[in-house]
Structures are given as C-alpha cells and as structure tokens.
Scaffold this motif. Structure first.
Motif, PDB file in Angstrom:
ATOM      1  N   LEU A 133      -3.046  -4.771  -6.873  1.00  0.00           N
ATOM      2  CA  LEU A 133      -3.340  -3.337  -6.884  1.00  0.00           C
ATOM      3  C   LEU A 133      -3.322  -2.773  -8.296  1.00  0.00           C
ATOM      4  O   LEU A 133      -4.071  -1.842  -8.618  1.00  0.00           O
ATOM      5  CB  LEU A 133      -2.333  -2.591  -6.016  1.00  0.00           C
ATOM      6  CG  LEU A 133      -2.421  -2.837  -4.496  1.00  0.00           C
ATOM      7  CD1 LEU A 133      -1.257  -2.187  -3.777  1.00  0.00           C
ATOM      8  CD2 LEU A 133      -3.739  -2.314  -3.950  1.00  0.00           C
ATOM      9  N   LEU A 178       0.831  -1.207   0.000  1.00  0.00           N
ATOM     10  CA  LEU A 178       0.000   0.000   0.000  1.00  0.00           C
ATOM     11  C   LEU A 178       0.867   1.258   0.000  1.00  0.00           C
ATOM     12  O   LEU A 178       0.562   2.244  -0.699  1.00  0.00           O
ATOM     13  CB  LEU A 178      -0.925  -0.001   1.217  1.00  0.00           C
ATOM     14  CG  LEU A 178      -2.019  -1.072   1.248  1.00  0.00           C
ATOM     15  CD1 LEU A 178      -2.781  -1.019   2.565  1.00  0.00           C
ATOM     16  CD2 LEU A 178      -2.973  -0.904   0.074  1.00  0.00           C
ATOM     17  N   ASN A 235       2.435   1.645  -3.406  1.00  0.00           N
ATOM     18  CA  ASN A 235       1.424   2.027  -4.387  1.00  0.00           C
ATOM     19  C   ASN A 235       1.123   3.520  -4.354  1.00  0.00           C
ATOM     20  O   ASN A 235       0.649   4.087  -5.355  1.00  0.00           O
ATOM     21  CB  ASN A 235       0.143   1.228  -4.146  1.00  0.00           C
ATOM     22  CG  ASN A 235      -0.856   1.371  -5.256  1.00  0.00           C
ATOM     23  OD1 ASN A 235      -0.557   1.087  -6.411  1.00  0.00           O
ATOM     24  ND2 ASN A 235      -2.069   1.801  -4.921  1.00  0.00           N
ATOM     25  N   THR A 237      -9.147   0.299  -2.192  1.00  0.00           N
ATOM     26  CA  THR A 237      -7.931  -0.505  -2.302  1.00  0.00           C
ATOM     27  C   THR A 237      -8.035  -1.804  -1.509  1.00  0.00           C
ATOM     28  O   THR A 237      -7.781  -2.887  -2.048  1.00  0.00           O
ATOM     29  CB  THR A 237      -6.716   0.305  -1.823  1.00  0.00           C
ATOM     30  OG1 THR A 237      -6.667   1.554  -2.531  1.00  0.00           O
ATOM     31  CG2 THR A 237      -5.432  -0.463  -2.076  1.00  0.00           C
TER      32      THR A 237
END
Length: 320
Positions: free
Chosen positions: A204, A115, A118, A230
């Motif tokens: 993702l 995360l 990303n 997400t």
C-alpha cells in the motif's frame, strides 16, 4: 561527424575484445558477499537438502537394524497404502477441510486489517494499533494454546461469563469435536493476522498518491478509491501470497494441532502432520510415515507450479 562515428566503432570493438573474467576470479571479487550468504546456504543444505536423502525409506521396508542400504526394497507399496487405508483418507479430508476454512476465513483478514490501518490518519494511533496486533505473533503456540485452555476450559472465564450473563450451562469447548476446527482457525487469525499485514502495508505504501488525488477530483468517495485503486494495487501481492498458501495445502501446522488434540477430538482433528508423527514415530512405521510426508510435499509442489502458471496466464508475475 564521420570521426565521431569512427571513434564509436573503435570503442565498441575494444569493448568486445576485453577478455571475460573467469568464474573463479568473479567469485573471488565478490567473496565478501558470498561469505554473508554462507550461513543461510549452510542452513538449507544441512537442515533441508541433506535430510531429503532419507526419503529413500519411503520405498523400503525400513529397519533401523538393517539401515538405509540393506533394508528390503518394496517400490510403491507404501504409496498404495495411502489410498487404501481408510484412516489416511479421513486424515486427508480433515487436512483439506482445515485448509479450506483457513483460506476462506483467515487469509482475507490481513488484507482487511491492512486496509483499515491504511485509512488511519493519526500516525501515533496507527503505530500503537500496529504494535498491538503484531504482538501475538511473537508468542509461541505453547503459550497461545495455554491461554486458550485457561479461557475455554469447563471452569474457565468464558463459561463463567456465559453463566453469569445468560445462565448457560458450561460448554466443553476443548472436548467437543465440532468446536475443534473453528478454534484452530480463530487461533491462527488472532496470532498471525497482524503480522501478515506487514506485507500488504508495504504494498500500500507504494501506491502513487496522485491516483487518489485524481479520484477525488472525479468525485470518488472512500469506498470507490479502495475498490478502484487500493485493491488493484495489491492484487499482485495477494496472488503471490495465495500461491504460497496453496503450496501448504496439506501442511496444517504440526505444533498447533498437536497441542489442541485430545482423545475426544482425534477423529476430526488428526491431520497429515500429526498422522505422520503418530504413525512414523510413535508406532515406528517409519517407511509409511515417510511416504505420507513425501506425498504431501509432492502435492504441494504440484499446486505451487500450477497456481504460478495460472497466475501468469491471468497477467500476474507469479513467484518464478
């Protein structure tokens, strides 16, 4: 219109009357694809399935001099010992505790790390960070444990820094039993978390960007986008990996544990993998060691099937 319908029916009947190819002809047609599969199939057959025949000694008092066929049959005797032997119960407890710590602290790290990666907008900086966090995965456990030993031994860098900055006395990290489990978990996080982000980053990448644009139009901030877009998008991937993790609940990783064990930490660090080695190889109790290993495999299979069933009940795909 009637002619068109009639032609369609004729074509359909003709398709039904086409003879099906035999299995041999289909295999021959796809022979090159099967040829590519052959090395992998041979690997699993030779190194995975054939050795499973040796599990028969779990039901025997196996003697190398008598062999598989002539060793006396004892049935479930060695499996009963698993629950009667206090040492085995302690080892199972160590294994379950280590699995719990790894699941709670190590499993979420690749998710959080993916995360964070990303959210990086600079592609060059993102690729650099990815390369850095991937690198430890390619180090063997021998190298990793060697690095840890150099840093954490009594006269190592960690104790020197603590003494210089805070005047603390040296701590025997590698000999103290209460440090064993945290060190195992931290080593696993450092070595494999970066590599684990590959799967989540791939998940993702499949999220539709229009969802984020719609969320921005609705006034969602970054945290709201992560929570509502997400995380739900990678939930299926997370469930599958968690199912696979549950399958290895009694498989703590022999090499890492074995290299970290010493007489001071044997009480808290001996897990099923190392116990099978010590009992089956070093003490030549082949039948009991095999029984423990077979028990471990059966438990893992039951957990995978149960977790997969539960995943399907809550609406996920599962692994089969």
């Amino acid at each position: 219109m009637e002619n068109a319908t009639l032609n369609t029916e004729v074509v359909s009947r003709a398709a039904l009357t086409v003879p099906k190819r035999s299995l041999g002809s289909r295999l021959w047609k796809e022979r090159y694809c099967f040829l590519l599969l052959l090395p992998g199939l041979l690997y699993f057959i030779v190194y995975r399935y054939v050795p499973m025949l040796g599990n028969i000694i779990a039901f025997e008092d196996y003697s190398p001099f008598q062999g598989f066929l002539h060793s006396p049959w004892v049935g479930m005797k060695h499996f009963q010992r698993i629950f009667e032997d206090a040492e085995v119960v302690r080892v199972i407890g160590n294994t379950l505790l280590l699995f719990f710590l790894q699941t709670v602290f190590a499993f979420p790290v690749p998710i959080v790390l993916s995360l964070m990666l990303n959210e990086i907008r600079s592609e060059r900086y993102k690729r650099t960070v990815q390369s850095i966090v991937y690198l430890p995965h390619f180090l063997s456990w021998v190298v990793v444990i060697g690095i840890v030993t150099i840093f954490l031994k009594t006269e190592g860098l960690a104790n020197k820094v603590l003494f210089t900055l805070f005047g603390m006395e040296p701590i025997s990290y590698l000999q103290e039993p209460h440090w064993f489990m945290p060190l195992i978990v931290l080593e696993g996080i450092w070595k494999d978390s970066g590599w684990g982000t590959i799967i989540f980053l791939a998940a993702l990448a499949g999220i539709n960007p229009n969802l984020y644009e719609a969320a921005i139009m609705d006034g969602a901030n970054r945290w709201r986008k992560i929570w509502h877009i997400t995380l739900p998008a990678i939930r299926g991937t997370t469930v599958i990996l968690l199912i696979l993790t549950l399958g290895s609940v009694l498989d703590s990783g022999f090499e890492q544990i074995f290299l970290m064990l010493n007489p001071f930490t044997m009480e808290v660090g001996n897990v099923l993998d190392t116990f099978v080695y010590y009992k089956g190889i070093q003490q030549s109790d082949f039948s009991f060691g095999t029984a423990v290993g077979l028990f471990k495999g059966v438990v893992g299979l039951i957990l995978i099937v149960s977790a997969n069933w539960l995943a399907k009940k809550i609406g996920e795909d599962g692994i089969f």
